[in-house]
Design a protein around this motif. Structure first.
Motif, PDB file in Angstrom:
ATOM      1  N   LEU A 511      40.079  41.417  28.852  1.00 46.22           N
ATOM      2  CA  LEU A 511      39.686  40.156  28.221  1.00 46.22           C
ATOM      3  C   LEU A 511      39.228  40.375  26.780  1.00 46.22           C
ATOM      4  CD1 LEU A 511      37.716  38.210  30.984  1.00 46.22           C
ATOM      5  CD2 LEU A 511      40.030  37.822  30.176  1.00 46.22           C
ATOM      6  N   LEU A 512      38.490  41.437  26.553  1.00 47.95           N
ATOM      7  CA  LEU A 512      37.999  41.746  25.205  1.00 47.95           C
ATOM      8  C   LEU A 512      39.168  41.895  24.236  1.00 47.95           C
ATOM      9  CD1 LEU A 512      35.991  42.746  23.059  1.00 47.95           C
ATOM     10  CD2 LEU A 512      36.072  44.994  24.165  1.00 47.95           C
ATOM     11  N   LEU A 513      40.165  42.677  24.606  1.00 47.42           N
ATOM     12  CA  LEU A 513      41.301  42.921  23.719  1.00 47.42           C
ATOM     13  C   LEU A 513      42.124  41.655  23.496  1.00 47.42           C
ATOM     14  CD1 LEU A 513      42.386  46.417  25.071  1.00 47.42           C
ATOM     15  CD2 LEU A 513      41.215  45.919  22.919  1.00 47.42           C
ATOM     16  N   MET A 514      42.303  40.874  24.552  1.00 48.44           N
ATOM     17  CA  MET A 514      43.000  39.600  24.386  1.00 48.44           C
ATOM     18  C   MET A 514      42.238  38.698  23.416  1.00 48.44           C
ATOM     19  SD  MET A 514      44.017  38.890  28.367  1.00 48.44           S
ATOM     20  CE  MET A 514      44.240  37.129  28.082  1.00 48.44           C
ATOM     21  N   GLY A 515      40.925  38.655  23.569  1.00 46.88           N
ATOM     22  CA  GLY A 515      40.105  37.816  22.714  1.00 46.88           C
ATOM     23  C   GLY A 515      40.107  38.254  21.265  1.00 46.88           C
ATOM     24  N   ALA A 564      31.465  44.469  32.474  1.00 47.37           N
ATOM     25  CA  ALA A 564      31.494  44.793  33.905  1.00 47.37           C
ATOM     26  C   ALA A 564      31.177  43.554  34.739  1.00 47.37           C
ATOM     27  CB  ALA A 564      30.512  45.913  34.215  1.00 47.37           C
ATOM     28  N   ARG A 565      30.173  42.783  34.315  1.00 43.02           N
ATOM     29  CA  ARG A 565      29.819  41.562  35.048  1.00 43.02           C
ATOM     30  C   ARG A 565      30.966  40.556  34.994  1.00 43.02           C
ATOM     31  NH1 ARG A 565      24.985  42.024  32.129  1.00 43.02           N
ATOM     32  NH2 ARG A 565      25.574  40.220  30.841  1.00 43.02           N
ATOM     33  N   ARG A 566      31.564  40.419  33.826  1.00 40.60           N
ATOM     34  CA  ARG A 566      32.632  39.430  33.669  1.00 40.60           C
ATOM     35  C   ARG A 566      33.858  39.814  34.491  1.00 40.60           C
ATOM     36  NH1 ARG A 566      35.387  35.946  33.865  1.00 40.60           N
ATOM     37  NH2 ARG A 566      36.014  34.313  32.384  1.00 40.60           N
ATOM     38  N   THR A 567      34.199  41.080  34.474  1.00 41.19           N
ATOM     39  CA  THR A 567      35.383  41.534  35.204  1.00 41.19           C
ATOM     40  C   THR A 567      35.156  41.505  36.704  1.00 41.19           C
ATOM     41  OG1 THR A 567      35.848  42.993  33.321  1.00 41.19           O
ATOM     42  CG2 THR A 567      37.140  43.353  35.304  1.00 41.19           C
ATOM     43  N   SER A 568      33.902  41.700  37.134  1.00 34.55           N
ATOM     44  CA  SER A 568      33.606  41.669  38.576  1.00 34.55           C
ATOM     45  C   SER A 568      33.898  40.304  39.184  1.00 34.55           C
ATOM     46  CB  SER A 568      32.150  42.072  38.819  1.00 34.55           C
ATOM     47  OG  SER A 568      31.261  41.076  38.344  1.00 34.55           O
ATOM     48  N   LYS A 569      33.848  39.267  38.362  1.00 34.41           N
ATOM     49  CA  LYS A 569      34.170  37.932  38.868  1.00 34.41           C
ATOM     50  C   LYS A 569      35.667  37.783  39.129  1.00 34.41           C
ATOM     51  CE  LYS A 569      30.293  35.769  36.412  1.00 34.41           C
ATOM     52  NZ  LYS A 569      29.914  34.776  35.359  1.00 34.41           N
ATOM     53  N   LEU A 570      36.468  38.572  38.422  1.00 36.12           N
ATOM     54  CA  LEU A 570      37.923  38.506  38.577  1.00 36.12           C
ATOM     55  C   LEU A 570      38.419  39.493  39.623  1.00 36.12           C
ATOM     56  CD1 LEU A 570      38.794  38.374  34.760  1.00 36.12           C
ATOM     57  CD2 LEU A 570      38.635  36.440  36.344  1.00 36.12           C
TER      58      LEU A 570
END
Length: 575
Positions: A511-515, A564-570
């Motif tokens: 997500l970071l790289l896409m953003g 880590a928190r953001r990716t854990s949701k996915l």
């Protein structure tokens, strides 16, 4: 219960008892032969080399199509055993020093091993383990100590200090569901073969082989690199759930391989693959790669400077296997330390900052021209790009482009057919070029950000040095600014930019790289389905918000925790 952290090289979860493989203890003492026995000792060596080569031929013939990569590795070992240079070096030690065949072989191959081990390139350094494998095979024949491959009667996790390619391949059809190895990295043959076998594997565990015994229960987490020895009931139950989810997850991903890597709001991301060998093209396509964004060519230099035809043969196989998809050929990315002093004319004291990659190619132009001729010639078979590594100045880039133009003119004069245009780009991996990227954009057709070296050079950190590895931080604010500026400059110039470093294979950074604006990823083939799953669950607006949050952080640890928190949701069962 003990948890050990290593390098994850093949994803998945395995839970099984340990099968500990001890290294062959072939202690070779300094021994001499009488002058009248020298020629008999030479014949003894030559006979052992023939027998070891035959053993490899038999092993290669037993490998199935799913292990074409293993066959390629073992074929290389066979060729090295038959190499006239090796034979000459060993025989001269027998004749000149009156060494026994075993001691002469051990000395010569030990020198080869040390030379490879000291090389700066991770890929080439890993080849030192191949030398040890060849030495083991040859010495077991000389000493008459052949051992049959170990056969397992139930599912096991194989633990070893080091797994040689021949050992790994010999266990391919057995009940091995995981590998845990003390040494090695992401480019080791254990890693490559484990990915081909789709077996969870963690390497670089330092001393795990000394901490376990046969029958211990071991969990291998091929996603995070954690190995857990004799887990408690709670941990075991959690990982059994994770293993079931992993099986379900990858079963679902198989169905999604043909789906586009497209966000909810319609932004498509191109996912290409990084490969070491042309045999990996098939694996990359099976995992959904749209092409090859990084074809590492260092393996061709394993025994010195390859000629044009050897380059062309390898490239043609890759291009044809891609069937019209793009192939990005990276020119030699290794230091002068890889080669004998007589090849380059000097000893390299500091490979990391010395004469490596494009610097070596500009110095050894004959070698460089052979590779460029092959890359241009193969363009007639399919879409090809040429990528120049470790460019640090515009002068270097222009010098390389000038040579490419000269090579094209030579081929045209010879009547050789080529594509009208073969795009030329660079790897952005040195801070000096990243900081003037706007000036470079007019000079190239594309950029590929090499985050592995960019992070190391920017933060002055050796990522394989355990004492400072914690400072290797891809989410460091300074690194993110550099990446963002390269992407902005590329978009402004209207040229393609991708990332081919390990950063884009890590789910937490997607997500970071896409953003940050990245629309082209080049990553490990096995990572493609997971990255695609993340992309398909989000909007571009969400990705931009993630990037803004990280750019506003003062230190990397804040970003790492947030990601880590953001990716854990996915991917809830993986974080």
């Amino acid at each position: 219960m003990e948890t050990i952290k290593g390098i994850p090289v093949s994803p998945g979860i395995s839970i099984a008892e340990v099968a500990l493989l001890r290294s062959d203890n072939l202690r070779i003492h300094r021994r001499f032969v009488a002058p009248e026995d020298v020629e008999a000792e030479v014949r003894r060596f030559e006979q052992a080399a023939r027998e070891a080569s035959h053993d490899l031929e038999v092993q290669i013939a037993d490998l199935g199509e799913e292990l074409m990569i293993a066959a390629q590795v073992l074929q290389t070992h066979r060729d090295m055993l038959n190499d006239p240079g090796l034979h000459s070096d060993v025989i001269s030690r027998i004749r000149d020093k009156k060494f026994t065949a075993a001691y002469a072989s051990s000395i010569v191959l030990g020198e080869y091993h040390d030379r490879f081990e000291q090389m700066e390139s991770e890929y080439l350094s890993e080849r030192s383990h191949d030398i040890r494998d060849i030495e083991r095979q040859l010495l077991t024949r000389i000493l008459g100590k052949r051992r049959r491959p170990r056969v397992f009667q139930e599912n096991v996790t194989v633990v070893a200090h080091n797994l040689t390619p021949s050992q790994t391949a010999s266990m391919a059809k057995e009940m091995v569901i995981g590998f845990a190895v003390d040494v090695g990295g992401r480019t080791s043959h254990t890693a490559i073969l484990a990915r081909a076998l789709q077996v969870p594997a963690v390497v670089g565990l330092k001393d795990v082989s000394r901490k376990v015994v046969n029958g211990d229960t071991m969990i291998i987490d091929g996603y995070t690199g954690q190995v857990i020895v004799n887990p408690d009931k709670q941990t075991l139950a959690r990982y059994r759930r994770k293993a079931r989810y992993s099986e379900k997850f990858y079963s679902e991903l198989q169905e999604e391989i043909s789906w586009p890597a497209e966000t909810i709001d319609g932004h498509e991301i191109t996912l290409s693959a990084n490969i070491e060998l042309h045999e990996e093209v098939a694996t990359a396509l099976e995992w959904g790669a749209k092409g090859i964004g990084l074809y590492r060519t260092e393996f061709l230099y394993d025994q010195g400077f390859p000629d044009e035809e050897l380059h062309l043969k390898a490239y043609r196989k890759a291009v044809k296997a891609l069937r019209g998809r793009e192939l990005v050929i990276r020119t030699l990315d290794a230091g002068a330390d890889k080669f004998h002093d007589e090849f380059v004319g000097f000893e390299e004291p500091n490979p990391f900052l010395g004469c490596r990659s494009i610097r070596l190619c500009l110095q050894e132009q004959g070698m460089f021209r052979s590779q460029l001729r092959a890359a241009l010639r193969v363009s007639v078979y399919g879409p090809v790009k040429i990528m120049l590594p470790m460019i640090s100045t515009i002068e270097e880039l222009r010098a390389a482009k000038s040579i490419i133009a000269e090579v094209r003119e030579e081929l045209e004069a010879e009547g050789v057919e080529m594509a009208p245009q073969v795009p030329v780009g660079i790897m952005v991996e040195v801070p000096s070029i990243a900081l003037i990227i706007d000036r470079v954009a007019d000079e190239v057709d594309f950029f590929s950000i090499g985050t592995n070296d960019l992070v190391q050079y920017s933060l002055a950190v050796d990522r394989v040095n355990e004492h400072v590895a914690h400072l290797y931080q891809p989410s460091h604010p300074g690194i993110l600014r550099l990446i963002g500026e390269v992407i902005v400059a590329s978009n402004r110039a209207g040229i393609q930019v991708s990332i081919c470093g390990e950063m884009c294979s890590e789910p937490a950074y997607v997500l970071l790289l896409m953003g940050l604006g990245l629309r082209h990823f080049s990553l490990s083939p096995i990572a493609i389905p997971t990255v695609k799953r993340i992309i398909r669950q989000v909007t571009m607006k969400e990705a931009v918000e993630v990037a803004e949050q990280c750019l506003g952080a003062e230190q990397a640890s804040e970003s790492e925790e947030f990601l880590a928190r953001r990716t854990s949701k996915l991917l809830p069962d993986f974080f």
